[in-house]
Every structure is written in structure tokens, then in C-alpha cells.
Design a protein around this motif. Structure first.
Motif, PDB file in Angstrom:
ATOM      1  N   LEU A   6       0.825  -1.208   0.000  1.00 33.74           N
ATOM      2  CA  LEU A   6       0.000   0.000   0.000  1.00 33.74           C
ATOM      3  C   LEU A   6       0.855   1.253   0.000  1.00 33.74           C
ATOM      4  N   TYR A   7       1.994   1.160   0.714  1.00 35.15           N
ATOM      5  CA  TYR A   7       2.784   2.373   0.929  1.00 35.15           C
ATOM      6  C   TYR A   7       4.205   1.975   1.243  1.00 35.15           C
ATOM      7  N   GLU A   8       5.140   2.601   0.585  1.00 34.75           N
ATOM      8  CA  GLU A   8       6.542   2.392   0.957  1.00 34.75           C
ATOM      9  C   GLU A   8       7.063   3.653   1.603  1.00 34.75           C
ATOM     10  N   GLY A   9       7.338   3.580   2.895  1.00 35.77           N
ATOM     11  CA  GLY A   9       7.883   4.729   3.616  1.00 35.77           C
ATOM     12  C   GLY A   9       9.396   4.620   3.695  1.00 35.77           C
ATOM     13  N   LYS A  10       9.981   5.467   4.487  1.00 42.04           N
ATOM     14  CA  LYS A  10      11.438   5.482   4.606  1.00 42.04           C
ATOM     15  C   LYS A  10      11.926   4.315   5.464  1.00 42.04           C
ATOM     16  N   ALA A  11      11.118   3.901   6.435  1.00 38.90           N
ATOM     17  CA  ALA A  11      11.566   2.874   7.382  1.00 38.90           C
ATOM     18  C   ALA A  11      10.778   1.568   7.282  1.00 38.90           C
ATOM     19  N   LYS A  12       9.609   1.624   6.639  1.00 34.14           N
ATOM     20  CA  LYS A  12       8.737   0.441   6.613  1.00 34.14           C
ATOM     21  C   LYS A  12       8.001   0.351   5.282  1.00 34.14           C
ATOM     22  N   ARG A  13       7.603  -0.895   4.943  1.00 31.02           N
ATOM     23  CA  ARG A  13       6.650  -1.085   3.856  1.00 31.02           C
ATOM     24  C   ARG A  13       5.340  -1.526   4.493  1.00 31.02           C
ATOM     25  N   LEU A  24       0.057  -5.183   7.443  1.00 33.70           N
ATOM     26  CA  LEU A  24       1.368  -5.693   7.846  1.00 33.70           C
ATOM     27  C   LEU A  24       2.370  -4.548   7.705  1.00 33.70           C
ATOM     28  N   HIS A  25       3.195  -4.358   8.726  1.00 31.76           N
ATOM     29  CA  HIS A  25       4.270  -3.360   8.669  1.00 31.76           C
ATOM     30  C   HIS A  25       5.573  -4.143   8.584  1.00 31.76           C
ATOM     31  N   ARG A  26       6.220  -4.100   7.439  1.00 37.35           N
ATOM     32  CA  ARG A  26       7.506  -4.803   7.325  1.00 37.35           C
ATOM     33  C   ARG A  26       8.629  -3.769   7.448  1.00 37.35           C
ATOM     34  N   THR A  67      -3.672   0.599  21.429  1.00 42.80           N
ATOM     35  CA  THR A  67      -2.702   0.730  20.329  1.00 42.80           C
ATOM     36  C   THR A  67      -3.219  -0.045  19.111  1.00 42.80           C
ATOM     37  N   HIS A  68      -2.546   0.164  17.991  1.00 43.40           N
ATOM     38  CA  HIS A  68      -2.929  -0.530  16.751  1.00 43.40           C
ATOM     39  C   HIS A  68      -2.395  -1.960  16.706  1.00 43.40           C
ATOM     40  N   PHE A  69      -1.561  -2.347  17.662  1.00 43.72           N
ATOM     41  CA  PHE A  69      -0.816  -3.615  17.598  1.00 43.72           C
ATOM     42  C   PHE A  69      -1.723  -4.849  17.691  1.00 43.72           C
ATOM     43  N   THR A  80      -1.050  -5.015  12.411  1.00 42.56           N
ATOM     44  CA  THR A  80      -1.764  -3.978  13.171  1.00 42.56           C
ATOM     45  C   THR A  80      -3.153  -3.761  12.596  1.00 42.56           C
ATOM     46  N   LYS A  81      -3.973  -3.072  13.366  1.00 38.76           N
ATOM     47  CA  LYS A  81      -5.220  -2.545  12.819  1.00 38.76           C
ATOM     48  C   LYS A  81      -4.877  -1.480  11.796  1.00 38.76           C
ATOM     49  N   LYS A  82      -5.701  -1.370  10.773  1.00 36.77           N
ATOM     50  CA  LYS A  82      -5.555  -0.274   9.815  1.00 36.77           C
ATOM     51  C   LYS A  82      -6.281   0.951  10.365  1.00 36.77           C
ATOM     52  N   LEU A  83      -5.556   2.037  10.489  1.00 35.64           N
ATOM     53  CA  LEU A  83      -6.159   3.247  11.041  1.00 35.64           C
ATOM     54  C   LEU A  83      -6.181   4.369  10.013  1.00 35.64           C
ATOM     55  N   GLN A  84      -7.049   5.343  10.285  1.00 38.49           N
ATOM     56  CA  GLN A  84      -7.027   6.603   9.554  1.00 38.49           C
ATOM     57  C   GLN A  84      -6.062   7.502  10.321  1.00 38.49           C
ATOM     58  N   TYR A 121       3.382  18.914  11.926  1.00 41.60           N
ATOM     59  CA  TYR A 121       2.512  18.535  10.814  1.00 41.60           C
ATOM     60  C   TYR A 121       3.287  17.571   9.920  1.00 41.60           C
ATOM     61  N   LYS A 122       2.722  16.363   9.727  1.00 42.32           N
ATOM     62  CA  LYS A 122       3.401  15.359   8.906  1.00 42.32           C
ATOM     63  C   LYS A 122       3.302  15.750   7.445  1.00 42.32           C
ATOM     64  N   SER A 123       4.383  16.296   6.906  1.00 38.54           N
ATOM     65  CA  SER A 123       4.397  16.687   5.499  1.00 38.54           C
ATOM     66  C   SER A 123       5.843  16.667   5.014  1.00 38.54           C
ATOM     67  N   ILE A 176       5.560   9.940  18.626  1.00 41.43           N
ATOM     68  CA  ILE A 176       4.534   8.942  18.310  1.00 41.43           C
ATOM     69  C   ILE A 176       3.575   9.500  17.248  1.00 41.43           C
ATOM     70  N   GLU A 177       2.798   8.579  16.672  1.00 46.11           N
ATOM     71  CA  GLU A 177       1.721   8.959  15.752  1.00 46.11           C
ATOM     72  C   GLU A 177       0.437   8.333  16.253  1.00 46.11           C
ATOM     73  N   VAL A 178      -0.673   8.962  15.877  1.00 46.79           N
ATOM     74  CA  VAL A 178      -1.990   8.568  16.373  1.00 46.79           C
ATOM     75  C   VAL A 178      -2.926   8.405  15.178  1.00 46.79           C
ATOM     76  N   ALA A 189      -0.237   4.533  17.262  1.00 51.47           N
ATOM     77  CA  ALA A 189       0.071   3.761  16.051  1.00 51.47           C
ATOM     78  C   ALA A 189       1.553   3.868  15.722  1.00 51.47           C
ATOM     79  N   ASP A 190       1.879   3.545  14.488  1.00 51.80           N
ATOM     80  CA  ASP A 190       3.233   3.606  13.921  1.00 51.80           C
ATOM     81  C   ASP A 190       4.223   2.752  14.719  1.00 51.80           C
ATOM     82  N   GLU A 191       5.342   3.303  15.191  1.00 49.00           N
ATOM     83  CA  GLU A 191       6.388   2.482  15.814  1.00 49.00           C
ATOM     84  C   GLU A 191       6.979   3.178  17.022  1.00 49.00           C
TER      85      GLU A 191
END
Ligand SMILES: Nc1ncnc2c1ncn2[C@@H]1O[C@H](COP(=O)(O)OP(=O)(O)OP(=O)(O)O)[C@@H](O)[C@H]1O
Ligand SMILES: [Mg+2]
Length: 241
Positions: A6-13, A24-26, A67-69, A80-84, A121-123, A176-178, A189-191
Motif C-alpha cells: 500500500l505504501y513504501e515509507g522510509k523505514a517500513k513497507r 502488515l508493517h515490514r 494501540t494498533h498492535f 496492526t489494525k488499519k487506522l485513519q 505537521y506530517k508533510s 509517536i503517531e496517532v 500507532a506507527d512504531e
């Protein structure tokens, strides 16, 4: 089970699976710093960060934090749970370091009179700037959501500060992220890992986190391993379990 990236970030897919509402957070072995201007990678980073995140989410859940875990599925992967997600980074600080030391004109390591929360602000385009509540209203984040972010951040700090203290570690600060689940509840959420926290050894002051990578200090792999060891194997008062 099929996986869809769904998304490739800097630290996780992040992958979707056949299970509705589950991700799944890989965790990757890649590291970035300074808004991805600095890049690196080392073997075992994905494993240490996934496993530490899982252990800390389990600990926080056991103390009543939502938590989303869901579970750790392999060395590098957690379910994890999928969150908005809210576009907010909640930074919680106990001791001046990094940008806060600069902002306040404090020497790094100065204890704060009381915990400081910063909301960013996450941007990626803007470089995750610090926003106040008026700026957040402008981009669609409500006051009540920020209030919950602050409560969650402070609650996590109340639990993690003594948790790490028992393992001989000063929890200097963390991010942290929420996100919101299907029922509308905001949760952690997140890590939580050496990428997202500053950990200093209580005795020696040695940095055991991503600052070793940011500042080219060497020993970064060993520091992550040491933190994982303390989180997963060390009992109260530094005894080995
Ligand atoms: N439970 C969740 N549900 C949905 N998205 C999540 C959840 N937990 C974390 N995320 C999001 O997944 C992504 C994790 O990937 P990663 O940490 O690699 O991103 P990043 O490179 O730091 O980029 P970003 O700037 O988007 O955080 C983040 O965007 C994070 O907000
Ligand atoms: Mg991230």
C-alpha cells in the motif's frame, strides 16, 4: 495469504492482506535522517525495530493504552489494525536534546522543568514543521484530536519513562503517531524504536539510538541490539531474566 503493497515509507513497507482492516508493517534495514538527506542501512535494523516496537506495544496494552498492535508475525513484520492516521507527529520531551536544545538555548542534557510536548505537521514537502493549534485547524485537524494526541503522548511517557529507567536507560524524548480506528477511537500507532526515541544510558550517558547514525558516531548496530536486549530480556533493576 496475499499481500498488496500500500505504501513504501522510509523505514517500513505497509501491506494490505486478505484480512479486512488489518495491515502488515515490514520494517526495512534502511535509515534516513535530516528529512531523508542522509541515508544508510544496516543488517538487522528491521528486526530490532520491529521486535522492540512489538514488545513496547504489548507492554503499553498491558497497562491499558489502546494501540494498533495485533501481533508480531516474523522477525521484521508486525500486524496492526488499519487506522485513519492523523497528519500529526507528537513529540514528548523530558530532557533537552536536538532541536529543543537549540530552540531554548540549552545545553544538550539539561532536564526540563516539566514534560514538553511539540506537535508537528506530517508533510515531507514542508519538512514536518512544528504547528500550533491554529495552524492545525487550517489543515483540518480539530482541537479535540490534538487534545487526545497530547493525552496519549503524556500517558505513554508516564509508562515508558519508568519502564526504561528500570533498564538503566534515560528516555530523553520520543515521537509517536496517532490514528482513528473504525469505531472512531483515537489510538497509538506507527512504531516505537531507537529511530523514534532518544535513549541514553543512565550511567555513562552513552547514546543508544538514531543519533549515532545522524552524527556518524559509529556503533549504531550495537546500540540498537543493546536496546532490544534491555527491552526484551532485562528485568527490574537491571537483572537478567
Ligand atoms: N495502524 C496504521 N494504519 C495506517 N497507517 C499507519 C499505521 N501505523 C503507521 N502508519 C503509517 O505508515 C507509514 C509508516 O511508514 P514509515 O515509517 O516508513 O513512513 P515514513 O518514511 O516515516 O514516512 P512518513 O513521513 O509517511 O511517516 C507512516 O506514514 C505512518 O503514518
Ligand atoms: Mg516513519
Amino acid at each position: 495469504m496475499s499481500e498488496r503493497l500500500l505504501y513504501e515509507g522510509k523505514a517500513k513497507r505497509i501491506f494490505a492482506t486478505d484480512e479486512e482492516g488489518v495491515l502488515l508493517h515490514r520494517y526495512k534495514d534502511d535509515a534516513t535522517a535530516f528529512n531523508a538527506q542522509k541515508r544508510g542501512s544496516w543488517v538487522g535494523k528491521g528486526r530490532t525495530n520491529a521486535t522492540m516496537s512489538a514488545a513496547l506495544f504489548k507492554f503499553l496494552e498491558s497497562r491499558g493504552v489502546a494501540t494498533h498492535f495485533i501481533e508480531q508475525v516474523d522477525d521484521e513484520t508486525i500486524k496492526t489494525k488499519k487506522l485513519q492516521m492523523l497528519p500529526v507527529e507528537v513529540i514528548v520531551r523530558n530532557v533537552a536534546a536536538g532541536s529543543l536544545a537549540k530552540r531554548l538555548g540549552y545545553e544538550e542534557g539539561t532536564p526540563l522543568k516539566s514534560t514538553i510536548i511539540e506537535l508537528c505537521y506530517k508533510s515531507d514537502e514542508l519538512g514536518d514543521p512544528m504547528f500550533n493549534w491554529y495552524h492545525f485547524r487550517e489543515v483540518g485537524v480539530a482541537d479535540e484530536e490534538l487534545k487526545r494526541c497530547e493525552e496519549i503522548g503524556l500517558g505513554v511517557n508516564e509508562l515508558l519513562y519508568p519502564f526504561f529507567d528500570e533498564k538503566g536507560v534515560l528516555l530523553v524524548d520520543f515521537k509517536i503517531e496517532v490514528g482513528r480506528d473504525e469505531g472512531g477511537e483515537l489510538m497509538l500507532a506507527d512504531e516505537i524504536s531507537p529511530d523514534t526515541c532518544r535513549f541514553w544510558d543512565k550511567e555513562s550517558g552513552e547514546k543508544l539510538d538514531k543519533d549515532r547514525f545522524r552524527q556518524d558516531m559509529g556503533g549504531v548496530e550495537q546500540a540498537y541490539e543493546e536496546m532490544l536486549r534491555r527491552v526484551t530480556h532485562m528485568g527490574p533493576m537491571g537483572t537478567m531474566e
